[in-house]
Design an enzyme around this catalytic site. Sequence first.
Site, PDB file in Angstrom:
ATOM      1  CB  CYS B  77      -0.934  -0.159   1.267  1.00 42.22           C
ATOM      2  SG  CYS B  77      -2.166   1.150   0.790  1.00 42.22           S
ATOM      3  CG  HIS B 181      -3.979  -3.238   2.526  1.00 46.34           C
ATOM      4  ND1 HIS B 181      -3.153  -3.090   3.296  1.00 46.34           N
ATOM      5  CD2 HIS B 181      -4.790  -2.271   1.986  1.00 46.34           C
ATOM      6  CE1 HIS B 181      -3.062  -1.755   3.477  1.00 46.34           C
ATOM      7  NE2 HIS B 181      -4.141  -1.534   2.832  1.00 46.34           N
ATOM      8  CD  GLU B 183      -2.169  -6.145   5.064  1.00 46.23           C
ATOM      9  OE1 GLU B 183      -1.598  -6.679   3.946  1.00 46.23           O
ATOM     10  OE2 GLU B 183      -2.148  -4.989   5.094  1.00 46.23           O
TER      11      GLU B 183
END
Lengths: 252, 199
Positions: B77, B181, B183
């Site tokens: 990001c 992202h 994650e």
Amino acid sequence: MLAKRIIPCLDIKNGQTVKGVRFVEIKEVGDPVELGALYAQQGADELVFLDITASHEGRKTFVDLVKRIARNINIPFTVGGGISEVKDAEALLNAGADKISINSSAVKNPQLINDLAQNFGSQFVVVAIDAKHQQGDEWIVTVNGGRIPTDKRLFSWAKEAEERGAGEILFTSMDHDGVKQGFANEALAKLSESLSIPIIASGGAGAMEHFKDVFTIGKADAGLAASIFHFNEIPIPQLKQYLHQQGIPIRL
Amino acid sequence: MNIVIIKYNAGNIRSVNNALLRLGHSAEITADPEKITRADKVIFPGVGEASTTMKYLRETGLDNLIKELKQPVLGICLGMQLMCSHSEEGDATCLNIFDEQVRRFQLPQPNPGNLKVPQMGWNQIYDLKSDLFDASLEGQYVYFVHSYYVAMGHDTAATTDYVLPYSSALQKDNFFATQFHPEKSGKAGEKILSNFLNL
């Protein structure tokens, strides 16, 4: 193409999931982490956890729960309830929340939106608005779960929240919530067209068609619901398949 | 494996570590130059504002350190945007690992699709060109939150459409970066993180 989001909302009381029908008659439906992980696996795009006891008790329990959620769930989640100061939000950020949602506290102290956005970025700040329809375009913003009317009006308050730094608006129509006859599409479309931040629609989902309508007629970016998911009245995989077939951009 | 997440004045660091833990790994979150240099894998996450973050990286000397790393590095990001040459956000001079400009999304006028800035939510990645990805990831949805983007260029490793086709991932030598992202991107994101760890 950016997908429309399906968001189950889990109301939390004393560490357990509950869903109020029209914000009364509370019934327990499960462990939040387990339920959240199940929704994520089924294809939920985000989760919202609202601590409905937050203003009274169990603050620490909720922060601990947020830590468990963050460790176990691999999609973004928003937490709300009882956030009245920057330090409340910071505790939740540090526990692993992706976004926080503020409602009554923003109405009482609009500067809180600016403070949160400056400290943590707009992407972290969801302003939730509960409103009751009057006549024509007039919607009265309410607080404390719809019990107390305020002097704010939906469209001007949503615009103000955006200007103060809100990253998203979560709009619940108190007239539609729990009734399962569809979302407040007219008001949602007007919100979506007048703001440049995403709109999450809440209140009224009772059938798969209601989600199609909220994305097409209501022009919402995301649709949120609780009981229809908790009681498996509309399984998420089936809902997403249906929306995909209806030509709505959706993550399968 | 020795994984380091670079600690600096940005959010989102814990989320990355939680995702690594779910994959059975753990990372050290640190700003210690020696530990960063010695790590097998370095992750450079980030949620924040470009110019203030760059100022912090310069003051701490992390800017030169990151540029000179030789092991696989993954920017996420804001981390990806800071690895470019310049960002419009706060008119920031960035690390110049990727020779690309970071620009703000300009909404079309009129805006019939009701597009919003930031782009927030799940969008598809395609034309994948990096060891970060494999064939199963072509066209998959991953999670984005951003108002600034990197245009298509020489180092584009994945493409996404929002307002226009843009670089949703970059790669050059040992430097990898994703605008989304991983994650927070469900199973697809876990695959991407584990591909990075397996490099």
